[in-house]
Design an enzyme around this catalytic site. Structure first.
Site, short mmCIF file in Angstrom:
data_model
loop_
_atom_site.label_atom_id
_atom_site.label_comp_id
_atom_site.label_asym_id
_atom_site.label_seq_id
_atom_site.Cartn_x
_atom_site.Cartn_y
_atom_site.Cartn_z
CB CYS A 139 -0.94 -0.01 1.20
SG CYS A 139 -0.12 -0.34 2.77
CG HIS A 218 0.07 3.99 5.58
ND1 HIS A 218 0.50 3.35 6.72
CD2 HIS A 218 -0.24 2.99 4.70
CE1 HIS A 218 0.44 2.04 6.54
NE2 HIS A 218 -0.02 1.79 5.33
#
Lengths: 337, 337
Positions: A139, A218
Site C-alpha cells: 500500500c 498512512h
C-alpha cells in the site's frame, strides 16, 4: 473469461474478490478461508468458500458454514490465484501454483524476488505483460509510485525522499500496537525505498518510516528533486490527470485522515474504502526544482485496483490505459463525492 | 406522503435523511447545512441543500455548491423537521417550528422537557402517538432501553445498574479527546439513568459513565435485578426476538468493537453502520434473578431507525409493530451477515 481464485480473505483478499467480481472479463471461482468466523459467514453470500487445508476443512465441517472443498479444489477450477495470505506464505504457496501450471499474483508482503515482476499500474504495467508470477507492491509503495509517476513524466525526478507516518494496524485488528508511542523503523532507508525502485526503476530514493497509534490511513511527507522547474499549479494539473490520485483541501473540511475516511463513507464506497491517494492541495509547494507534498493512503484498499489490472496484464487482455479505465469505472474511482 | 425536512446534517442528520429517503410513506424535502464542506458536496447528489441562515447562505454563494434557500424555505415546504443540530440548539429552534405550525423531532442532546414525549420504539412508541414535539433519546439510552425492554416483558425488572464505557468522539472528529486517559463522569448517577426512565418509566436505574480513547462504539456492562428467575437460554431467546438486538459471539471472531464494526463493513451496510445493539452471548450470565451482560453500541447509527418510527407515531401512520417492521426491512436490520 479469466477464472480467478482468491487465496486468503483478509484485508486485501476480500476486497480484491469483490473488485474482480465487478469485472466483465473475469469471475471469482472461490475464496480460501482458514476459519469459519464472521468474515467467512459474510463471504458465503457472494462466493464459494474453500478451506485452506484438511484441518481447516474439519473446522468448517464442525461449524454451521459449509466449505466447497480445499485450496486444491479451488486451484483445479482456476486460471490464476490471487495470493493474499499473510506475509511470507507466498514463498511456500508458489510451489503449489507452479506444480499445477497456474499463474499467481502476490502481495507486497512478499519479496520482490518471488515474482517475475513487481507491479504498479501507472509505473510499469507492461513489465507484467504475459508474465506468470507478479507481485503487487504494498500500500505504501503503491501510493508513492502513483504520485511520483504523475510528476515524473512532465518534470523528471532526480531524487525522492519520503517520511512515512504509518498506521499501527488495520481497523479490524485489536491485538497490535503501539497504542501510545511512535515507533521508528531503525533501518535506513526503510524497506520502502528499494521497494519503490522495483516499480519506478532507477531513481534515487530515501524513505524513513514511523509507526503511529492510528488505524485509519498512512500519511506520507514527500520531497522530490525535479529535473525541471515547475510551479504549484503545473504540479497539481499533472496529478489531477490521474484518477487514482485525489486532490483534497483543508478548506472543504478535510483537515486530517479522520475526515478523509469520513468522506469515503459519504461517497457510499464499498466498505467505506478510498482507493485513491489523497494529496492535500495546500501541501503542494515548490522552491525551484524542490517539490514537497503530503498524501494520505488508505492502506486497506489502494492496492485493490492494482490487483485487477495486474490480472489483465498477465493475460494480455488489454493495455494499461484501457485496463485502468475499465477498473476505475467499475469501482467508481476518480468520481468526487 | 409526509414531507420531512432535516435540520442539521452531522452524524445523525445525514443518516436519518438517508433512512427517511428509503421509506415509502415519507420524502425528504431538504437538508440544512451551515458550511459548504465535503459533507455538503456529498449531500448534493441526493438532497436539496438549504443554508442555516443568511450568513451561511452567503458562504454557499461564495463556493461552487448551490443552496436552494435557507431553513425558512425548507420549513415552508415541510410537515415535520427532524432537528439534528448540535446539543442545546433545539431549545431555540423549537420556537421557529412552533410559529410555523410544524411538528418536530429532537435528538438526545436536548432536555426531555423540550418535547411532549421522549421516544424509544420498543419501550414507549405509543407515548408519541399524534404528538407534535418528540425527542428521540440518545444512542446510549436507546441501547439500554432496547435490551432492558427485551427482558422486562418476560421476567420483570426491579433494578438496572449499568457502567457505560463511552467512545471519546465520532470517527470523523479529530479535535476532541481524551486520547490517552479514562475520564469518568463525576455525577452519580450519570445523566443516562434519568434519561432511561423517560422511556422505560418507573424502574430504579443507576448508571456510571467513563469516557475511553476510542471512536468506534460504546460498551455497556449491564446488571439487572429481575423479578422472576431465568436462565441464560431464556434471556437470550427473549433478546433474540428483537431484530434491533444482535447476539454475537467471540467464537466467530467478534472479540472487540473492532471486529464488530468490521462485521458491519462486511455486511455492506450504508456507511458501514450497525443499527443493532450487539450483545455478547458469552456475557449473558445469571445468578438467580441477577442478570449480567455486555453490549456494544454503534453511537453513530442506533438512533436512526428510532427517528423514522417516531415520525410514524407522530402522524399516526401505523402502530409500533408495523412501523418497526417496515423500518427494519428498508434498512436491512436484523439480517445477519
Amino acid at each position: 473469461m479469466i477464472k480467478v481464485g482468491i487465496n486468503g480473505y483478509g484485508t486485501i483478499g476480500r476486497r480484491v474478490a469483490q473488485a474482480v467480481r465487478l469485472q466483465k472479463d473475469m469471475i471469482v471461482t472461490g475464496i480460501v478461508k482458514t476459519r469459519p468466523d464472521y468474515v467467512a459467514e459474510s463471504a458465503m453470500h457472494d462466493f464459494r468458500i474453500f478451506a485452506a487445508d484438511a484441518k481447516s476443512l474439519e473446522s468448517f465441517n464442525n461449524s454451521s458454514l459449509k466449505a466447497s472443498g480445499t485450496l486444491e479444489d479451488l486451484i483445479s477450477d482456476s486460471d490464476i490465484i490471487v495470493d493474499a495470505t499473510p506475509e511470507g506464505m507466498g514463498r511456500k504457496n508458489i510451489e503449489t501454483y507452479r506444480k499445477n501450471g497456474l499463474k499467481a499474483i502476490f502481495q507486497g508482503g512478499e519479496d520482490h524476488e518471488i515474482a517475475q515482476a513487481s507491479f504498479n499500474a501507472y509505473s510499469n504495467f507492461m513489465d507484467s505483460w504475459g508474465k506468470d508470477y507478479v507481485r503487487v507492491v504494498s500500500c505504501n509503495t503503491t501510493a508513492l509510485a502513483r504520485t511520483v509517476t504523475s510528476v515524473r513524466k512532465s518534470f523528471g525526478v532526480k531524487h525522492v525522499s519520503a517520511t512515512l507516518i504509518r498506521r499501527a494496524t488495520d481497523p479490524n485488528d485489536s491485538s497490535k500496537g503501539p497504542i501510545n508511542a511512535l515507533e521508528p523503523s531503525l533501518k535506513f532507508p526503510s524497506h520502502h525505498a528499494p521497494d519503490l525502485q522495483t516499480v519506478i526503476g532507477n531513481v534515487d530514493v530515501d524513505t524513513v518510516a514511523i509507526k503511529a497509534p492510528t488505524t485509519l490511513m498512512h500519511v506520507h511527507v514527500v520531497s522530490i528533486d525535479l529535473e525541471k522547474q515547475a510551479d504549484q499549479k503545473q504540479v497539481m494539473a499533472e496529478m489531477g490527470r490521474y484518477r487514482r490520485i485525489m486532490l483534497v483541501s483543508g478548506k472543504s473540511g478535510l483537515t486530517s485522515t479522520a475526515q478523509i475516511m469520513d468522506m469515503a463513507r459519504e461517497m457510499g464506497r464499498s466498505r467505506s474504502d478510498l482507493y485513491e491517494i489523497a494529496v492535500w492541495k495546500e501541501s503542494v509547494n515548490l522552491k525551484g526544482t524542490k517539490l514537497n507534498y503530503i498524501q494520505a493512503v488508505h492502506q486497506e484498499s489502494d492496492v485493490v485496483p492494482e490487483n485487477v489490472d495486474a490480472i489483465r496484464a498477465m493475460f494480455q487482455l488489454m493495455d494499461d490505459e484501457k485496463s485502468i479505465s475499465e477498473t476505475d469505472k467499475t469501482l467508481n474511482i476518480g468520481k468526487r463525492v
